[in-house]
Design a protein around this motif. Sequence first.
Motif, short mmCIF file in Angstrom:
data_model
loop_
_atom_site.label_atom_id
_atom_site.label_comp_id
_atom_site.label_asym_id
_atom_site.label_seq_id
_atom_site.Cartn_x
_atom_site.Cartn_y
_atom_site.Cartn_z
N SER A 133 5.40 -9.97 2.57
CA SER A 133 5.05 -8.91 1.64
C SER A 133 3.83 -8.13 2.10
O SER A 133 3.80 -6.90 2.05
CB SER A 133 4.81 -9.51 0.25
OG SER A 133 4.37 -8.53 -0.65
N LEU A 134 2.82 -8.87 2.58
CA LEU A 134 1.62 -8.22 3.09
C LEU A 134 1.94 -7.37 4.32
O LEU A 134 1.43 -6.26 4.46
CB LEU A 134 0.57 -9.28 3.44
CG LEU A 134 -0.75 -8.77 4.01
CD1 LEU A 134 -1.47 -7.92 2.97
CD2 LEU A 134 -1.63 -9.92 4.45
N SER A 171 4.80 -5.90 5.05
CA SER A 171 5.50 -4.68 4.67
C SER A 171 4.55 -3.70 3.98
O SER A 171 4.62 -2.49 4.19
CB SER A 171 6.70 -4.99 3.78
OG SER A 171 6.29 -5.43 2.50
N SER A 172 3.61 -4.22 3.17
CA SER A 172 2.64 -3.35 2.51
C SER A 172 1.74 -2.66 3.53
O SER A 172 1.48 -1.46 3.43
CB SER A 172 1.78 -4.14 1.53
OG SER A 172 2.55 -4.66 0.49
N LEU A 173 1.28 -3.44 4.51
CA LEU A 173 0.43 -2.85 5.55
C LEU A 173 1.21 -1.85 6.40
O LEU A 173 0.67 -0.82 6.80
CB LEU A 173 -0.16 -3.95 6.44
CG LEU A 173 -1.23 -4.83 5.78
CD1 LEU A 173 -1.66 -5.93 6.74
CD2 LEU A 173 -2.42 -4.00 5.35
N SER A 174 2.46 -2.16 6.65
CA SER A 174 3.29 -1.24 7.42
C SER A 174 3.48 0.07 6.65
O SER A 174 3.37 1.16 7.23
CB SER A 174 4.65 -1.89 7.71
OG SER A 174 5.49 -1.00 8.38
N ASP A 175 3.75 -0.04 5.34
CA ASP A 175 3.90 1.16 4.52
C ASP A 175 2.60 1.95 4.46
O ASP A 175 2.60 3.18 4.55
CB ASP A 175 4.35 0.79 3.10
CG ASP A 175 5.76 0.23 3.06
OD1 ASP A 175 6.49 0.38 4.06
OD2 ASP A 175 6.12 -0.36 2.01
N ALA A 176 1.48 1.23 4.30
CA ALA A 176 0.18 1.91 4.26
C ALA A 176 -0.11 2.59 5.59
O ALA A 176 -0.62 3.71 5.63
CB ALA A 176 -0.91 0.91 3.93
#
Length: 179
Positions: free
Chosen positions: A85-86, A88-93
């Motif tokens: 989850s982290l 994917s969140s960092l990738s999106d950010a």
Amino acid sequence: MAATYAEAAAEALDNPPHETNVPQNKVPADQLEKLKKDAKDVTDDAIKKVKEASEDLKKELNELEKEGKSLWAKFISSVESAASSLKSSLSDAGATVQSTASSALTTTSKELQNPVVLIQALVGAGGIAAGYLVATERHRIDFDNKVVVGVHAAVITGLVLLDGYLFNTYYPKYDKKTL
């Protein structure tokens, strides 16, 4: 009677006193066999109970080991899920930052083609350099003198007003977006 202490001790060893009132602790043979049998039964029963307790303990430990492995697997799964989850969140950010930076760079390159914006950037850089010089030389400037402070305030206000007038007048004329 003995003449010396050593002779008295030797005589006492040769003739020990005879006590007639000492009870004889002899158990009859049938009672002895019964006591042996009872002791064997108690011992066998104790061994049986210890073996049963040992088996129960082994079963309990196996169950706890299985539960421990299950809990460990759940913990590892939870950590892996959180890491995913982290990620994917960092990738999106990162993607958002990249697109925003790209958009800002594109807009900045278009704006810097306008000479009015370029002059404003140069004036801003000059203002930053002047502020740095004032900060380094502040011990030499007499800020208690109202005339010095008034002149500085007037110069800064005049430059800001001149910049606003020139921007409003010439910016639309050289704007690349409206052409």
